[in-house]
Design an enzyme around this catalytic site. Structure first.
Site, PDB file in Angstrom:
ATOM      1  N   SER A  72      48.516  23.371  30.818  1.00 37.83           N
ATOM      2  CA  SER A  72      49.509  24.407  30.536  1.00 37.83           C
ATOM      3  C   SER A  72      49.280  25.681  31.344  1.00 37.83           C
ATOM      4  O   SER A  72      50.180  26.516  31.460  1.00 37.83           O
ATOM      5  CB  SER A  72      49.555  24.726  29.044  1.00 37.83           C
ATOM      6  OG  SER A  72      48.416  25.444  28.631  1.00 37.83           O
TER       7      SER A  72
ATOM      8  N   THR B  86      45.224  19.825  26.899  1.00 38.51           N
ATOM      9  CA  THR B  86      43.929  19.266  26.510  1.00 38.51           C
ATOM     10  C   THR B  86      44.073  18.028  25.651  1.00 38.51           C
ATOM     11  O   THR B  86      43.304  17.076  25.778  1.00 38.51           O
ATOM     12  CB  THR B  86      43.104  20.328  25.752  1.00 38.51           C
ATOM     13  OG1 THR B  86      42.849  21.430  26.619  1.00 38.51           O
ATOM     14  CG2 THR B  86      41.785  19.750  25.261  1.00 38.51           C
TER      15      THR B  86
ATOM     16  N   THR C 153      47.246  24.415  25.058  1.00 40.45           N
ATOM     17  CA  THR C 153      47.143  25.598  24.199  1.00 40.45           C
ATOM     18  C   THR C 153      47.203  26.914  24.966  1.00 40.45           C
ATOM     19  O   THR C 153      47.622  27.932  24.421  1.00 40.45           O
ATOM     20  CB  THR C 153      45.837  25.569  23.385  1.00 40.45           C
ATOM     21  OG1 THR C 153      44.713  25.564  24.283  1.00 40.45           O
ATOM     22  CG2 THR C 153      45.783  24.344  22.491  1.00 40.45           C
ATOM     23  N   ASP C 154      46.805  26.911  26.233  1.00 41.49           N
ATOM     24  CA  ASP C 154      46.618  28.183  26.940  1.00 41.49           C
ATOM     25  C   ASP C 154      47.913  28.980  27.087  1.00 41.49           C
ATOM     26  O   ASP C 154      47.893  30.207  27.046  1.00 41.49           O
ATOM     27  CB  ASP C 154      45.987  27.944  28.309  1.00 41.49           C
ATOM     28  CG  ASP C 154      44.537  27.502  28.203  1.00 41.49           C
ATOM     29  OD1 ASP C 154      43.964  27.626  27.109  1.00 41.49           O
ATOM     30  OD2 ASP C 154      43.977  27.027  29.211  1.00 41.49           O
TER      31      ASP C 154
END
Length: 337
Positions: free
Chosen positions: A54, A12, A85-86
């Protein structure tokens, strides 16, 4: 002035709106251009390793990142990695094991909002990460929303909020407040075993979260797909049903066939203990590996890493039962050395 390598992998933080939604488009250089004050903190080299959401991250990508970091360590005082972040907690855990015992800070960060957006959390996270990378603490960390988290204890627990990551069953390494890193006092390594760089892995690890009524035949399906390891998220402290729709016989058979199986809890906090209840003891008696207080991300990536270097289930179990990077708290009577 310290030398820091900034590696961009996407996520992101580097995204912009495209035809099908947010997509990684920004380079490492363009991210740095949005935060010019970083140049006053340290000397920075930028490198674009990959540009992916990710969610699309694969174990192969962990090894690619590990090799890049490993070959760069001698030339830099620290490394900052921009990552989605995922699956950041999976990557942070995998790198913790693959990189071996490191003596420099390796920091992963990202953001919930693009670097191009107003009021994004990206700038703070990147600045905090560089401050950490310029510091004295060593190892693999996730830095997010002012928290410095042991990489193998990190987990994303919120989908939108800026405080998306938490340290699971382990104190923060420190906090970044008002441009200053404050380390947690008295936080010392506890029983860690030094280990060398090894980016070998086995991607054939399956994560099974139990629900009431889980069909025991699921284990036949998992075995037929060629999985070499299974992480089972049991109930409560790690309970596995042994009455109606008992899973115990299938687990025992798979282990006899050479499958490595670990059992942990579905609860993120306080860890599992298979010795307390009958539903834990019965599966423990079959020789499964206890997950103790490891995060699911650490348990899965550690099993992949263990199976990547140990074809023998007993050796894989020994690796799984060893504390390498403070990823697990193992009762003293079961500690492997």
């Amino acid at each position: 002035m310290k030398n820091i390598l900034f590696i961009n992998t996407g996520g992101t933080i580097s995204s912009s709106y495209q035809e099908h939604g947010l997509t990684p488009t920004q380079s490492a250089e363009s991210i740095l251009a949005e935060i010019p004050e970083l140049r006053e903190l340290c000397h920075i080299d930028a490198y674009n390793l990959m540009s992916i959401d990710s969610t699309n991250t694969q174990p192969e990508d962990w090894a690619t990142i590990a090799r890049m970091v490993h070959k760069s360590l001698d030339d830099y005082d620290g490394i900052v990695i921009a990552h989605g972040t995922d699956t950041m907690a999976y990557t942070a855990s995998a790198l913790s094991f693959m990189l071996g015992t490191v003596h420099k800070p390796i920091v992963l960060t990202g953001s919930q909002v693009s670097i191009l957006a107003e009021n994004s959390d990206s700038k703070k996270n990147v600045i905090d990460s560089f401050l950490t990378a310029c510091g004295e603490v060593t190892g693999v960390f996730v830095v997010f929303n002012g928290k410095i988290i042991n990489g193998s204890r990190s987990s994303k627990i919120r989908t939108r909020s800026y405080n998306a990551f938490e340290s699971i069953n382990y104190p923060y390494i420190g906090l970044v407040e008002n441009g200053k890193v404050n380390y947690t006092e008295g936080l010392l390594p506890s029983g860690q075993v030094n280990h060398p760089y090894n980016d070998s892995y086995c991607a054939e690890v399956f994560l099974l979260r139990l629900i009431p009524g889980t069909n025991p035949g699921i284990f036949d399906a998992i075995q037929s797909l060629g999985y070499k390891g299974i992480v089972i998220e049991g109930f409560g402290l790690g309970g596995v049903p042994f009455k109606e729709r008992s899973l115990i016989d299938k687990i025992e058979q798979l282990m006899k066939d050479g499958t490595t199986i670990a059992v942990t809890t579905q609860c993120p906090y306080e860890g599992g203990d298979l010795t307390i209840y009958e539903v834990g003891q019965k599966v423990l008696e079959k020789g499964v590996i206890p997950g103790y207080d490891m995060t699911t991300e650490a348990l899965v990536t550690k099993m992949m890493w263990a199976l990547g270097q140990a074809a023998d289930p007993a050796e894989a179990a020994r690796i799984m039962g060893t504390n390498y990077v403070n990823e697990v708290t193992i009762p003293a009577e079961t500690t492997h050395v």
